[in-house]
Design an enzyme around this catalytic site. Structure first.
Site, PDB file in Angstrom:
ATOM      1  CB  SER A 119       3.724  26.759   7.784  1.00  0.00           C
ATOM      2  OG  SER A 119       4.487  27.271   8.853  1.00  0.00           O
ATOM      3  CG  ASN A 120       8.904  27.623   7.895  1.00  0.00           C
ATOM      4  OD1 ASN A 120       9.196  27.340   9.040  1.00  0.00           O
ATOM      5  ND2 ASN A 120       8.562  28.854   7.527  1.00  0.00           N
ATOM      6  NE  ARG A 121      11.202  19.359   8.422  1.00  0.00           N
ATOM      7  CZ  ARG A 121      12.323  18.658   8.359  1.00  0.00           C
ATOM      8  NH1 ARG A 121      13.067  18.736   7.260  1.00  0.00           N
ATOM      9  NH2 ARG A 121      12.696  17.901   9.349  1.00  0.00           N
ATOM     10  CB  SER A 122      10.759  27.226  11.893  1.00  0.00           C
ATOM     11  OG  SER A 122      11.084  27.820  13.111  1.00  0.00           O
TER      12      SER A 122
END
Ligand code: C5P
Length: 400
Positions: free
Chosen positions: A211-214
């Protein structure tokens, strides 16, 4: 129009529930949002919280008595009913709801509700059995059928110590309802706006993902801003931390493919797509159905496959498409390239390394760049204000 409460007059009707202890806080929040707040209390409410508490917060007279001599000064319940942009009854007891449903006008609060032409928001607060009682349910249905917004109650711990429906909503949620009601006839009334939010999760196996940091805050703010301007707002969100916004239709998704399917479906009849989600560019090519074991190997590799480009794939005729570009280098140049690649009308580019801007922050500094190459550099603003500036620009496409 960044804040629908700014400069508006709110009549806050307070009836006698123990939830009264949270009403001064609600009054304070309304004042902080720029509203003028006129408090109208029932006799029972004044037993829980004093008029002085409200007056100290609102700096305006508080009406408790229908025969108050202050009537001469034009601050009576009828004057309040007439000058209000919205009437909020919080907390609303079962008794107050019954009196409103039956059109009674036996005190300052019920008279205000009966006399007003402004929209009314009723926030129930009572014992769970009282709320479940068919009499209360019928009264709530009557209020709804007359166009009154019944906001809540929440389910949780009640003053009796029992657990169930009957808790007054949190002040922030009540304010969201009020904002939505005030914005109902706004400049996006009758339009469907789809916003996306959060970082998608691409499963490696049943317990791991990429995933990512959003955080999802920008996309949630976009849906809320659209709602507050009267749009029918849909939020397709992969955020796992943010609650569903009030008055927005929410579709929860996990992966990029889920997001594509939901966005395609929702955009069939939409006029605007604000694509604030951080869609993963890659997903594990073959996610394992069972948890992968680490074994004794010192290194490992994972084969990745490209995810679909969601925004590029949406081709609804007349849809205004707004993209986001979260960049660390060459912010504007990279963003400009994406406008063409993805068929966007414009893009909000932001440098995610800038202090106070980007992932997880409540504020953002973005540059709006359009197909024609025009760049509008916005100051550091709250994400909610950034969302309004984006919607202002969307409206300019319909003006010309
Ligand atoms: O990740 P990238 O910088 O290309 O994202 C730019 C825009 O494209 C964003 O609005 C993002 O939501 C969208 N996007 C998408 N599908 C992808 C990747 C990004 O819709 N697979």
């Amino acid at each position: 129009m960044p804040n629908p409460l700014e400069g508006r007059t709110v009549a806050l009707g307070v009836s006698g529930s123990i939830a009264c202890y949270r009403a001064p806080y609600l009054a304070s929040k309304l004042v902080q949002h720029g509203a003028r707040v006129d408090v109208v209390m029932t006799e029972a409410a004044a037993k829980f919280v004093t008029p002085l508490a409200f007056g100290s917060i609102t700096h305006r007279p508080v009406v408790t008595d229908i025969f108050d001599p202050q009537t001469e000064m034009g601050i009576d319940h009828v004057a309040i009913a007439e000058r209000s942009d919205v009437v909020v009854v919080a907390p609303a007891t079962a008794h107050a709801m019954a009196r409103i449903a039956h059109g009674l006008a036996d005190d300052a609060l019920t008279t205000t509700v009966l006399a007003t032409r402004a929209p009314v928001v009723v926030c129930p607060a009572m014992d769970g059995h009282m709320y479940d009682n068919p009499a209360t349910q019928e009264n709530a249905a009557t209020l709804r059928s007359r166009g009154i917004t019944v906001a809540g109650p929440a389910t949780g711990r009640l003053a009796s110590g029992m657990y169930g429906p009957g808790r007054m909503l949190e002040p922030a949620e009540i304010i969201d309802h009020v904002r939505a009601v005030l914005g109902r006839d706004g400049d996006l009334a009758g339009r469907k706006v789809v916003a996306t939010a959060g970082g998608t999760r691409e499963l490696i196996d049943p317990v791991r993902f990429i995933s990512n940091r959003s955080s999802g805050k920008m996309g949630h703010a976009a849906a809320e801003a659209a709602r507050d301007r009267g749009a029918s707002a849909v939020l397709v969100t992969a955020s796992t931390t943010l609650p569903d916004p009030v008055g927005v239709s929410v579709v929860r998704v996990e992966s990029a493919i889920d997001m594509r399917d939901a966005v395609m479906r929702e955009c069939e009849d939409a006029e605007v797509l604000v694509m604030a989600a951080a869609v993963a560019d890659w997903r594990p090519a073959e996610p394992s159905e069972r948890k992968l074991k680490k074994g004794s190997a010192k290194t490992s590799s994972l084969e990745l496959a490209r995810t679909p480009d969601v925004v590029a794939g949406v081709r609804t005729k007349g849809l205004i498409k707004v993209g986001f570009a979260a960049e660390t280098d060459d912010v504007e140049r990279n963003a400009r390239a994406k406008i063409q690649q993805k068929g966007l009308h414009f893009i909000a580019a932001n440098d995610v390394t800038a202090a106070g801007s980007g992932f997880g922050a409540d504020s953002n500094r973005v540059v709006l760049i359009d197909r024609e190459g025009r760049a509008e550099r916005l100051d550091m603003l709250s994400k909610y204000e950034v969302a309004h500036r984006i919607l202002d620009k969307v409206l300019s496409y319909w003006d010309c």
